[in-house]
Design an enzyme around this catalytic site. Structure first.
Site, PDB file in Angstrom:
ATOM      1  N   ARG A  46     -31.776  40.478 -35.702  1.00 34.41           N
ATOM      2  CA  ARG A  46     -32.683  39.330 -35.556  1.00 34.41           C
ATOM      3  C   ARG A  46     -33.698  39.618 -34.452  1.00 34.41           C
ATOM      4  O   ARG A  46     -33.429  40.396 -33.551  1.00 34.41           O
ATOM      5  CB  ARG A  46     -31.901  38.068 -35.153  1.00 34.41           C
ATOM      6  CG  ARG A  46     -30.679  37.755 -35.994  1.00 34.41           C
ATOM      7  CD  ARG A  46     -31.039  36.912 -37.205  1.00 34.41           C
ATOM      8  NE  ARG A  46     -29.898  36.776 -38.099  1.00 34.41           N
ATOM      9  CZ  ARG A  46     -28.970  35.833 -37.986  1.00 34.41           C
ATOM     10  NH1 ARG A  46     -29.003  34.986 -36.994  1.00 34.41           N
ATOM     11  NH2 ARG A  46     -27.974  35.773 -38.865  1.00 34.41           N
TER      12      ARG A  46
ATOM     13  N   ARG B 134     -25.814  40.436 -49.876  1.00 32.22           N
ATOM     14  CA  ARG B 134     -24.953  41.217 -49.021  1.00 32.22           C
ATOM     15  C   ARG B 134     -23.759  40.387 -48.555  1.00 32.22           C
ATOM     16  O   ARG B 134     -23.864  39.193 -48.338  1.00 32.22           O
ATOM     17  CB  ARG B 134     -25.787  41.671 -47.809  1.00 32.22           C
ATOM     18  CG  ARG B 134     -25.185  42.792 -47.006  1.00 32.22           C
ATOM     19  CD  ARG B 134     -26.252  43.386 -46.092  1.00 32.22           C
ATOM     20  NE  ARG B 134     -25.655  44.256 -45.084  1.00 32.22           N
ATOM     21  CZ  ARG B 134     -25.851  44.113 -43.788  1.00 32.22           C
ATOM     22  NH1 ARG B 134     -26.603  43.136 -43.330  1.00 32.22           N
ATOM     23  NH2 ARG B 134     -25.296  44.945 -42.935  1.00 32.22           N
TER      24      ARG B 134
ATOM     25  N   LYS C 250     -38.525  36.577 -44.773  1.00 32.42           N
ATOM     26  CA  LYS C 250     -37.829  37.395 -45.766  1.00 32.42           C
ATOM     27  C   LYS C 250     -38.491  37.285 -47.144  1.00 32.42           C
ATOM     28  O   LYS C 250     -38.665  36.201 -47.679  1.00 32.42           O
ATOM     29  CB  LYS C 250     -36.358  36.971 -45.870  1.00 32.42           C
ATOM     30  CG  LYS C 250     -35.549  37.862 -46.812  1.00 32.42           C
ATOM     31  CD  LYS C 250     -34.058  37.612 -46.696  1.00 32.42           C
ATOM     32  CE  LYS C 250     -33.276  38.454 -47.682  1.00 32.42           C
ATOM     33  NZ  LYS C 250     -31.823  38.336 -47.502  1.00 32.42           N
TER      34      LYS C 250
END
Length: 317
Positions: free
Chosen positions: A314, A119, A184
């Site tokens: 976050r 991204r 992740k």
């Protein structure tokens, strides 16, 4: 591609995880031991972990489950094309460059990407044979506006497919990541080509960490997780198959039918989070998404919707 032919053949030989002597390999390729060393150097540049033991030869750190078009097609059983590209700059770019020749559902998968991107133009770490690098083309006749929320649908499909294959509690993170144990696991990059009002040509890129080790910390700069060993050919076929079916549903009904699934898989549901928008930080409690795909955030008893390309989510610690 021709210059990669012999190093790729060497990978096929070493994929069994056994030792192969330099002499044996030199005989197979009809070249000197020094020539084999050049191929070994190329493999290491692609991120393949190798051990070399005097008197025994070369061995991969672990066996490789190489992509195989015949196996993928057997699992996929679709009219759509799924190309296997051993070495590519970027699977997304490969499809973007060929949009005129594609039909919805055509996809490609690679062993290694030399110019993979995430991204906002970030680099995406793509070592050879240890992860999933997959892209699919889709045409949206309703135009660019109809793509709103598409990355969320892809996240749901990917999370559920990986859960089924691995039995692990994979979650989604707004707007385009997958998490495992708050780390992740995967990223999604949806790229659009098409003018407003015309049909939208969409390329959906997916990267999943499977057996990655020692990533480049200048690229991978957050906590990450691996899914572990799965049959990558089955994984490609299952992602392609379920994604096709869910994109047809998304075209007909939009994001609304998927909101329940998002809430079921949401890694941040009812947790304190912070949104980073440019230089600003907004804190609140994550409350899922709305029908436009916006993130809902509870602040002082009120729920506000946030959407935009520069938002980063976050955990608020």
């Amino acid at each position: 591609m021709r210059s990669h032919k012999n190093p790729l053949k060497l990978i096929e030989i070493l994929a069994d995880g056994q030792f192969h002597s330099g002499e044996e390999l030199a005989t197979i390729f009809g070249i000197t031991r020094a020539g084999i060393n050049k191929y070994i150097k190329q493999l290491r540049e692609w991120g393949i972990a190798l051990t070399s033991v005097q008197g025994k030869g070369y061995c991969l750190a672990s066996p490789l489950n190489l992509l195989n078009k015949v196996k993928i097609d057997q699992y996929y059983q679709s009219n759509s094309q799924c190309e296997v590209l051993p070495i590519i700059d970027s699977t997304n770019q490969y499809l973007l460059d060929r949009i005129g020749q594609l039909t919805s559902g055509d996809c490609c998968v690679a062993e290694f990407q030399s110019k993979a991107r995430g991204r906002r133009g970030r680099k995406w770490f793509s070592p050879f044979g240890s992860n999933l690098y997959f892209s699919m083309y889709w045409r949206l006749d309703q135009g660019v506006a109809a793509a709103m929320g598409l990355s969320l649908v892809v996240g749901i499909v990917l999370a559920d497919t990986l859960r089924t294959l691995s039995g692990q509690e994979i979650k989604v993170k707004w707007p385009n990541d997958l998490y495992l144990h708050d780390q992740k696991l995967a990223g999604i990059l949806v790229e659009l080509a098409g003018k407003t009002g015309d049909c939208a040509h969409v390329v959906i890129g997916v990267g999943v960490n499977l057996t990655m080790s020692n990533p480049d910390t200048s690229i991978v700069n957050q906590k990450w997780a691996n899914l572990g060993n799965v049959d990558r050919n089955l994984l490609v076929a299952q992602v392609a198959k379920v994604l096709r079916s869910k994109l047809i549903e998304f075209e007909k009904h939009g994001l609304a039918p998927f909101i329940h699934d998002w809430n079921r898989l949401d890694n941040f549901a009812n947790r304190p989070v912070k949104l980073l928008i440019g230089d600003n930080t907004i804190r609140g409690i994550a409350k899922g998404i709305n029908e436009q795909g916006a993130l809902l955030l509870e602040q002082n008893g009120q729920i506000n919707a946030h959407i935009g390309g520069e938002i980063s989510l976050r955990i608020d610690e």
